[in-house]
Design an enzyme around this catalytic site. Structure first.
Site, mmCIF file in Angstrom:
data_model
loop_
_atom_site.group_PDB
_atom_site.id
_atom_site.type_symbol
_atom_site.label_atom_id
_atom_site.label_comp_id
_atom_site.label_asym_id
_atom_site.label_seq_id
_atom_site.Cartn_x
_atom_site.Cartn_y
_atom_site.Cartn_z
ATOM 1 N N ASP A 69 0.814 -1.221 0.000
ATOM 2 C CA ASP A 69 0.000 0.000 0.000
ATOM 3 C C ASP A 69 0.853 1.280 0.000
ATOM 4 O OD1 ASP A 69 -2.867 -0.825 0.159
ATOM 5 O OD2 ASP A 69 -2.143 -1.933 1.896
ATOM 6 N N GLU A 74 -0.067 9.546 1.427
ATOM 7 C CA GLU A 74 -0.709 10.494 2.340
ATOM 8 C C GLU A 74 -0.791 9.945 3.770
ATOM 9 O OE1 GLU A 74 -4.584 13.053 1.877
ATOM 10 O OE2 GLU A 74 -5.133 10.976 2.197
ATOM 11 N N ASP A 75 -0.824 8.630 3.911
ATOM 12 C CA ASP A 75 -1.088 8.069 5.234
ATOM 13 C C ASP A 75 0.081 8.133 6.215
ATOM 14 O OD1 ASP A 75 -3.815 7.527 4.822
ATOM 15 O OD2 ASP A 75 -3.274 5.811 3.589
ATOM 16 N N ARG A 140 -8.111 3.276 12.012
ATOM 17 C CA ARG A 140 -6.666 3.472 11.845
ATOM 18 C C ARG A 140 -6.087 4.526 12.799
ATOM 19 N NH1 ARG A 140 -5.375 1.708 6.567
ATOM 20 N NH2 ARG A 140 -6.717 -0.083 6.172
ATOM 21 N N HIS A 171 -11.371 6.055 6.057
ATOM 22 C CA HIS A 171 -10.689 7.244 6.566
ATOM 23 C C HIS A 171 -11.652 8.432 6.576
ATOM 24 C CE1 HIS A 171 -6.738 5.309 5.206
ATOM 25 N NE2 HIS A 171 -6.534 5.606 6.472
ATOM 26 N N CYS A 258 -5.075 10.251 -1.242
ATOM 27 C CA CYS A 258 -4.047 9.413 -0.596
ATOM 28 C C CYS A 258 -2.838 9.166 -1.477
ATOM 29 C CB CYS A 258 -4.639 8.115 -0.085
ATOM 30 S SG CYS A 258 -5.643 7.244 -1.257
HETATM 31 C C1 CIR Z 1 -5.305 0.893 3.070
HETATM 32 O O1 CIR Z 1 -6.292 0.225 3.385
HETATM 33 O O2 CIR Z 1 -4.562 1.379 3.909
HETATM 34 C C2 CIR Z 1 -5.011 1.083 1.598
HETATM 35 N N1 CIR Z 1 -5.398 -0.083 0.878
HETATM 36 C C3 CIR Z 1 -5.730 2.281 1.071
HETATM 37 C C4 CIR Z 1 -5.308 3.549 1.750
HETATM 38 C C5 CIR Z 1 -6.049 4.727 1.259
HETATM 39 N N2 CIR Z 1 -5.613 5.876 1.951
HETATM 40 C C6 CIR Z 1 -6.356 6.943 2.142
HETATM 41 O O3 CIR Z 1 -7.512 6.974 1.768
HETATM 42 N N3 CIR Z 1 -5.809 7.945 2.802
#
Ligand code: CIR
Length: 266
Positions: A69, A74-75, A140, A171, A258
């Site tokens: 991922d 962004e995460d 999260r 999110h 993201c």
């Molecule tokens: C996740 O579940 O962490 C990734 N498959 C997708 C993350 C998407 N991030 C976001 O919307 N900020």
């Protein structure tokens, strides 16, 4: 620096990461088939070009097979003109992504700090508005992480508020975005939440909730392909749009926000 209203949409730089082939192993709530690394990279190239056309200098980090991922940059971080904050994503398979993005943050920012304490925050739960930064508690982002993050933002001179992400939403920003100029785009559930006070909201038309995740970048709003009612609503509110394909990202619950860290450097 005090919170400038245009910090939510005026940017000079972005960091992205090319999707890996291992994205097929990415986390998702519902299985709609595996994304293809090759098709995802083609969509990602269009995304990077759109950011460049909007005036940004884009650092494109190499694909990282170890973290499926990892293109969702962004995460693991949050960026402000004063510096960058390395976050701790709240799911085990993504925790190492913070360390992987550290060098890229350090190459752009004189100050890079860690989220204090042991809590977790995903950047996807952080919504920068014109006058406040909202941090959504979610599967999260936990209370310890959100409070530590809000405290740090306070020390940097920013007002931050912690709120609840509605049930069933991955999110906070899965369900809302800043359109800039004082306007928010939100799903009906999020619009009814009361989080946005009396701010102006464009409500995402029924059946198009995925399109709540858009990005305003300088003079344009980037909108995912395939959501004509939302596109029309954003344009009717006076914004100029650019439509981008996110079909592969969507298979692993990813959207437009993201895929980049966007920030303004003087
Ligand atoms: C996740 O579940 O962490 C990734 N498959 C997708 C993350 C998407 N991030 C976001 O919307 N900020």
């Amino acid at each position: 620096m005090a919170h400038r209203p245009d910090l939510s949409f005026r940017f000079t730089h972005a960091i992205t990461r090319t999707p890996a082939d291992s994205v097929a192993d990415g986390i998702r709530a519902v299985d709609t088939g595996n994304p293809s690394g090759e098709k995802f990279r083609a969509e990602h190239e269009r995304y990077v070009s759109a950011l460049q056309e909007a005036g940004l200098t884009v650092d494109v980090l190499p694909q990282l097979e170890t973290y499926p991922d990892s293109c969702f940059v962004e995460d693991p971080a949050f960026c402000l003109p004063e510096g960058a904050i390395q976050l701790r994503p709240g799911t085990a398979s993504r925790e190492g992504e913070g360390a992987e993005i550290r060098a890229a943050l350090e190459s752009r920012f004189g100050k890079v700090v860690d989220l204090p304490g042991n809590g977790h925050v995903d950047g996807g739960d952080v919504l920068m508005l014109d006058d406040v930064i909202l941090i959504g508690l979610s599967a999260r982002t936990d209370r310890e992480g959100a409070d530590a993050f809000a405290g740090l933002l306070g020390e940097w001179g920013y007002k931050a508020e912690v709120c609840e992400t509605p049930d069933g939403v991955l999110h906070f920003k899965t369900a809302c975005s800043t359109l800039g100029d004082g306007v928010i785009l939100a799903t009906k559930v999020m619009a009814d939440s009361g989080f946005f006070g009396d701010r102006e909201i464009v409500v995402v038309p029924e059946g198009e909730d995925y399109a709540a995740n858009v990005i305003r970048v300088n003079d344009v709003v980037m909108v995912p392909e395939g959501y004509p009612k939302t596109l029309a609503a954003i344009e009717a509110a006076g914004f100029t749009t650019v439509v981008l394909p996110t079909h592969e990202a969507r298979k692993v619950d990813g959207g437009l926000s993201c895929l980049s860290l966007r920030f303004a450097l003087d």
